[in-house]
Design a protein around this motif. Structure first.
Motif, PDB file in Angstrom:
ATOM      1  N   GLY A   1      -3.082   9.670  -0.774  1.00 38.81           N
ATOM      2  CA  GLY A   1      -3.751   8.396  -1.167  1.00 38.81           C
ATOM      3  C   GLY A   1      -3.279   7.721  -0.353  1.00 38.81           C
ATOM      4  N   ARG A   2      -3.747   6.390   0.178  1.00 31.73           N
ATOM      5  CA  ARG A   2      -3.455   5.068  -0.003  1.00 31.73           C
ATOM      6  C   ARG A   2      -3.753   3.397  -1.374  1.00 31.73           C
ATOM      7  NH1 ARG A   2      -4.466   7.471   4.555  1.00 31.73           N
ATOM      8  NH2 ARG A   2      -2.968   7.925   6.157  1.00 31.73           N
ATOM      9  N   GLN A   3      -2.610   3.543  -2.013  1.00 27.04           N
ATOM     10  CA  GLN A   3      -3.161   3.070  -3.323  1.00 27.04           C
ATOM     11  C   GLN A   3      -2.725   1.934  -2.925  1.00 27.04           C
ATOM     12  OE1 GLN A   3      -3.348   3.986  -6.913  1.00 27.04           O
ATOM     13  NE2 GLN A   3      -3.495   6.309  -7.008  1.00 27.04           N
ATOM     14  N   PRO A   4      -3.224   0.731  -3.684  1.00 26.02           N
ATOM     15  CA  PRO A   4      -2.429  -0.856  -3.809  1.00 26.02           C
ATOM     16  C   PRO A   4      -1.563  -0.696  -5.080  1.00 26.02           C
ATOM     17  CG  PRO A   4      -5.403  -0.693  -3.875  1.00 26.02           C
ATOM     18  CD  PRO A   4      -4.611   0.259  -3.606  1.00 26.02           C
TER      19      PRO A   4
ATOM     20  N   ILE B   1       1.110  -1.210  -0.203  1.00 23.78           N
ATOM     21  CA  ILE B   1      -0.124   0.351  -0.290  1.00 23.78           C
ATOM     22  C   ILE B   1       0.612   1.293  -0.229  1.00 23.78           C
ATOM     23  CG2 ILE B   1      -1.540   1.778   1.427  1.00 23.78           C
ATOM     24  CD1 ILE B   1      -2.862  -1.643   1.980  1.00 23.78           C
ATOM     25  N   GLN B   2       1.036   2.512  -0.921  1.00 26.47           N
ATOM     26  CA  GLN B   2       2.384   3.082  -1.341  1.00 26.47           C
ATOM     27  C   GLN B   2       1.306   4.023  -0.805  1.00 26.47           C
ATOM     28  OE1 GLN B   2       2.877   4.459  -5.165  1.00 26.47           O
ATOM     29  NE2 GLN B   2       5.255   2.771  -4.447  1.00 26.47           N
ATOM     30  N   ALA B   3       2.417   5.127  -1.051  1.00 29.76           N
ATOM     31  CA  ALA B   3       1.500   6.650   0.066  1.00 29.76           C
ATOM     32  C   ALA B   3       1.048   7.798  -1.542  1.00 29.76           C
ATOM     33  CB  ALA B   3       2.147   7.644   1.109  1.00 29.76           C
TER      34      ALA B   3
ATOM     35  N   ASP C   1      -5.254  -0.584  -7.874  1.00 30.75           N
ATOM     36  CA  ASP C   1      -6.683   0.149  -7.963  1.00 30.75           C
ATOM     37  C   ASP C   1      -5.941   1.514  -7.456  1.00 30.75           C
ATOM     38  OD1 ASP C   1     -10.021  -0.701  -7.549  1.00 30.75           O
ATOM     39  OD2 ASP C   1      -9.825   0.745  -5.433  1.00 30.75           O
ATOM     40  N   ALA C   2      -7.194   2.330  -7.916  1.00 34.24           N
ATOM     41  CA  ALA C   2      -7.007   3.860  -7.768  1.00 34.24           C
ATOM     42  C   ALA C   2      -8.025   3.693  -6.214  1.00 34.24           C
ATOM     43  CB  ALA C   2      -7.989   4.772  -9.326  1.00 34.24           C
ATOM     44  N   ASN C   3      -8.334   3.609  -5.561  1.00 32.52           N
ATOM     45  CA  ASN C   3      -9.550   3.294  -4.095  1.00 32.52           C
ATOM     46  C   ASN C   3      -8.745   3.757  -3.675  1.00 32.52           C
ATOM     47  OD1 ASN C   3     -11.622   4.326  -5.606  1.00 32.52           O
ATOM     48  ND2 ASN C   3     -12.210   2.779  -6.082  1.00 32.52           N
ATOM     49  N   ASN C   4      -8.879   4.366  -2.260  1.00 33.61           N
ATOM     50  CA  ASN C   4      -8.248   4.117  -0.889  1.00 33.61           C
ATOM     51  C   ASN C   4      -8.088   2.577  -0.614  1.00 33.61           C
ATOM     52  OD1 ASN C   4      -6.339   5.695   1.040  1.00 33.61           O
ATOM     53  ND2 ASN C   4      -7.998   6.591   1.874  1.00 33.61           N
ATOM     54  N   CYS C   5      -7.078   2.257  -0.235  1.00 33.01           N
ATOM     55  CA  CYS C   5      -6.618   0.840   0.622  1.00 33.01           C
ATOM     56  C   CYS C   5      -6.428   0.401   2.192  1.00 33.01           C
ATOM     57  CB  CYS C   5      -6.310  -0.077  -0.797  1.00 33.01           C
ATOM     58  SG  CYS C   5      -5.843  -1.898  -0.386  1.00 33.01           S
ATOM     59  N   ARG C   6      -6.836   0.052   2.779  1.00 37.99           N
ATOM     60  CA  ARG C   6      -6.330  -0.340   4.237  1.00 37.99           C
ATOM     61  C   ARG C   6      -5.887  -1.720   4.369  1.00 37.99           C
ATOM     62  NH1 ARG C   6      -5.368   4.579   6.111  1.00 37.99           N
ATOM     63  NH2 ARG C   6      -7.126   6.179   6.999  1.00 37.99           N
TER      64      ARG C   6
ATOM     65  N   ILE D   1      -5.243 -11.423  -5.513  1.00 35.05           N
ATOM     66  CA  ILE D   1      -5.088 -10.276  -5.022  1.00 35.05           C
ATOM     67  C   ILE D   1      -6.633  -9.860  -4.239  1.00 35.05           C
ATOM     68  CG2 ILE D   1      -4.457  -7.619  -4.400  1.00 35.05           C
ATOM     69  CD1 ILE D   1      -2.631  -8.573  -6.744  1.00 35.05           C
ATOM     70  N   ALA D   2      -6.064  -9.455  -2.837  1.00 39.34           N
ATOM     71  CA  ALA D   2      -7.580 -10.069  -2.334  1.00 39.34           C
ATOM     72  C   ALA D   2      -7.280  -7.942  -1.545  1.00 39.34           C
ATOM     73  CB  ALA D   2      -8.160 -10.107  -1.095  1.00 39.34           C
ATOM     74  N   PHE D   3      -8.478  -6.986  -1.565  1.00 41.95           N
ATOM     75  CA  PHE D   3      -7.878  -5.780  -0.784  1.00 41.95           C
ATOM     76  C   PHE D   3      -8.578  -4.772  -0.162  1.00 41.95           C
ATOM     77  CE2 PHE D   3      -7.500  -5.487  -5.284  1.00 41.95           C
ATOM     78  CZ  PHE D   3      -8.615  -4.067  -5.326  1.00 41.95           C
ATOM     79  N   TYR D   4      -9.008  -4.150   0.230  1.00 40.51           N
ATOM     80  CA  TYR D   4     -10.202  -3.039   1.185  1.00 40.51           C
ATOM     81  C   TYR D   4     -10.193  -1.633   0.572  1.00 40.51           C
ATOM     82  CZ  TYR D   4     -13.001  -0.648   4.606  1.00 40.51           C
ATOM     83  OH  TYR D   4     -13.307   0.408   5.312  1.00 40.51           O
ATOM     84  N   ASP D   5     -10.642  -1.836   0.002  1.00 39.80           N
ATOM     85  CA  ASP D   5     -11.076  -0.755  -0.533  1.00 39.80           C
ATOM     86  C   ASP D   5     -12.133   0.190  -0.029  1.00 39.80           C
ATOM     87  OD1 ASP D   5     -12.812   2.185  -2.271  1.00 39.80           O
ATOM     88  OD2 ASP D   5     -13.183   0.475  -3.932  1.00 39.80           O
ATOM     89  N   ASN D   6     -11.675   0.859   1.160  1.00 37.98           N
ATOM     90  CA  ASN D   6     -12.496   1.670   1.962  1.00 37.98           C
ATOM     91  C   ASN D   6     -13.509   3.238   1.290  1.00 37.98           C
ATOM     92  OD1 ASN D   6      -9.527   3.127   2.236  1.00 37.98           O
ATOM     93  ND2 ASN D   6     -10.803   4.283   4.093  1.00 37.98           N
ATOM     94  N   ALA D   7     -12.871   3.790   0.485  1.00 38.42           N
ATOM     95  CA  ALA D   7     -13.822   4.284   0.176  1.00 38.42           C
ATOM     96  C   ALA D   7     -15.020   3.777  -0.810  1.00 38.42           C
ATOM     97  CB  ALA D   7     -12.696   5.125  -0.958  1.00 38.42           C
ATOM     98  N   ASN D   8     -15.005   2.843  -1.156  1.00 37.01           N
ATOM     99  CA  ASN D   8     -16.261   2.607  -1.859  1.00 37.01           C
ATOM    100  C   ASN D   8     -17.164   1.214  -0.577  1.00 37.01           C
ATOM    101  OD1 ASN D   8     -16.578   3.657  -4.356  1.00 37.01           O
ATOM    102  ND2 ASN D   8     -14.647   2.481  -4.393  1.00 37.01           N
ATOM    103  N   GLY D   9     -16.133   1.242   0.716  1.00 34.49           N
ATOM    104  CA  GLY D   9     -17.185   0.169   1.335  1.00 34.49           C
ATOM    105  C   GLY D   9     -16.721  -2.083   1.141  1.00 34.49           C
ATOM    106  N   ARG D  10     -15.872  -1.920   0.538  1.00 34.48           N
ATOM    107  CA  ARG D  10     -15.729  -3.348   0.258  1.00 34.48           C
ATOM    108  C   ARG D  10     -14.328  -4.105  -0.128  1.00 34.48           C
ATOM    109  NH1 ARG D  10     -17.242  -0.796  -6.279  1.00 34.48           N
ATOM    110  NH2 ARG D  10     -14.537  -0.048  -6.807  1.00 34.48           N
TER     111      ARG D  10
END
Length: 316
Positions: free
Chosen positions: A42-45, A36-38, A65-70, A90-99
């Protein structure tokens, strides 16, 4: 050498267990890591690729993915015994879209597959200290994802290479501050899996087998009892699968910062009929100021490697 100098590391990011990020080695010279790169606040995968055995890495990662990732995790086809595929799942949490999202990276041409949604989750990142995400591919080809956040658990699988996802039964006795790792199981049904859990409330490491046909987990088998693994802890365990017999090798600390702390090693039988946890030699014994565990199996030679952190004043 430095892989990445601008990781997203501010709270709450550093509470998240970003496990199984690689390196995923295609050959002795070509490998990939997830991160997860700053980027621009933002924080992108991202993923990065080395072509010289890890001596150099590109300055910028490739966006997954362009969305914020946690949170992010991965699993390569070749980590599953008998699998000759070329993809990193790859699985990742896209907290910008809640998924919780899924995407594959085909290393044969460095092409990213279509992003799909594994699960829709609460769009909130205020309780990331209990977030965890695991993804594996079973020997039969099913892909499994297990997501835990606070008191919520979600278990999903895909039978069509990640295109669609369906709900599966949740792991029993899996609570807010527990940690987990999925691994492929070794039963006749090649789509069965196992889950290793650091059970915080019971102070033990335990593993469960999942029967995909019945959509049920078994009662669980204790690996290490009386393990003082209370939160807050770093993820002091790691599980890898040996391809020669489809057994797992588990490493885990049995305490936190005590003079009698051991880094345990166990062999796990991953079949219903032969389920077992057999103690091997401790990696280290009676060693305080120790944390984390990364256990690796060279599936060409069968050699085991274990990395851990030690020294200074725990946990700094």
């Amino acid at each position: 050498m430095t892989i990445e100098a601008t990781l997203a590391a501010s709270p709450p990011d550093h509470y998240v267990n970003h496990s199984r990020l690689g390196p995923f080695w295609v050959s002795s010279s070509v490998g990939y890591v997830l991160e997860i790169q700053a980027s621009g606040g933002g924080r992108q995968p991202m993923y990065k690729k080395t072509t010289d055995g890890g001596q150099t890495w590109p300055g910028s990662g490739v966006s997954i993915d362009a969305n914020n990732c946690r949170g992010i995790t991965g699993w390569a086809d070749w980590e599953t015994s008998g699998d000759t595929g070329t993809k990193i799942h790859i699985a990742f949490y896209d907290n910008a879209n809640g998924r919780i999202s899924y995407r594959s990276l085909d290393t044969s041409g460095d092409t990213l597959g279509t992003r799909t949604t594994i699960a829709t989750v609460t769009n909130d990142d205020t309780d990331m200290d209990t977030f965890e995400l695991s993804l594996i591919k079973a020997r039969g080809g099913n892909i499994y994802a297990l997501h835990k956040w606070s008191t919520t658990q979600s278990h999903y699988y895909s039978t069509d290479a990640g295109a669609t996802w369906a709900v599966r039964a949740n792991v029993p006795n899996f609570n807010q501050e527990d940690r987990h790792e999925l691994v492929p199981a070794a039963d006749t049904d090649t789509n069965d899996i196992a889950c290793v859990v650091s059970d915080d409330s019971a102070d033990q490491y335990v593993f469960y087998l999942f029967d995909v046909s019945a959509n049920t987990w078994d009662a669980g088998t204790v690996i290490v009892a009386a393990a003082a693994i209370n939160w807050p802890n770093v993820l002091g365990m790691c599980t890898s699968v040996r391809h020669s017999d489809n057994k797992a090798i588990f490493g885990g600390a049995n305490d936190v910062d005590t003079a009698t702390m051991d880094l345990k090693c166990y062999e796990l039988g991953l079949t219903a009929a032969g389920k077992s946890a057999t103690a091997l030699t401790d990696v280290v014994s009676n060693t305080a100021e120790m944390a984390e565990c990364a256990l690796y199996i060279d599936n060409t030679t069968g050699d085991l490697y274990c990395a851990y952190m030690r020294g200074g004043t725990y946990p700094t």
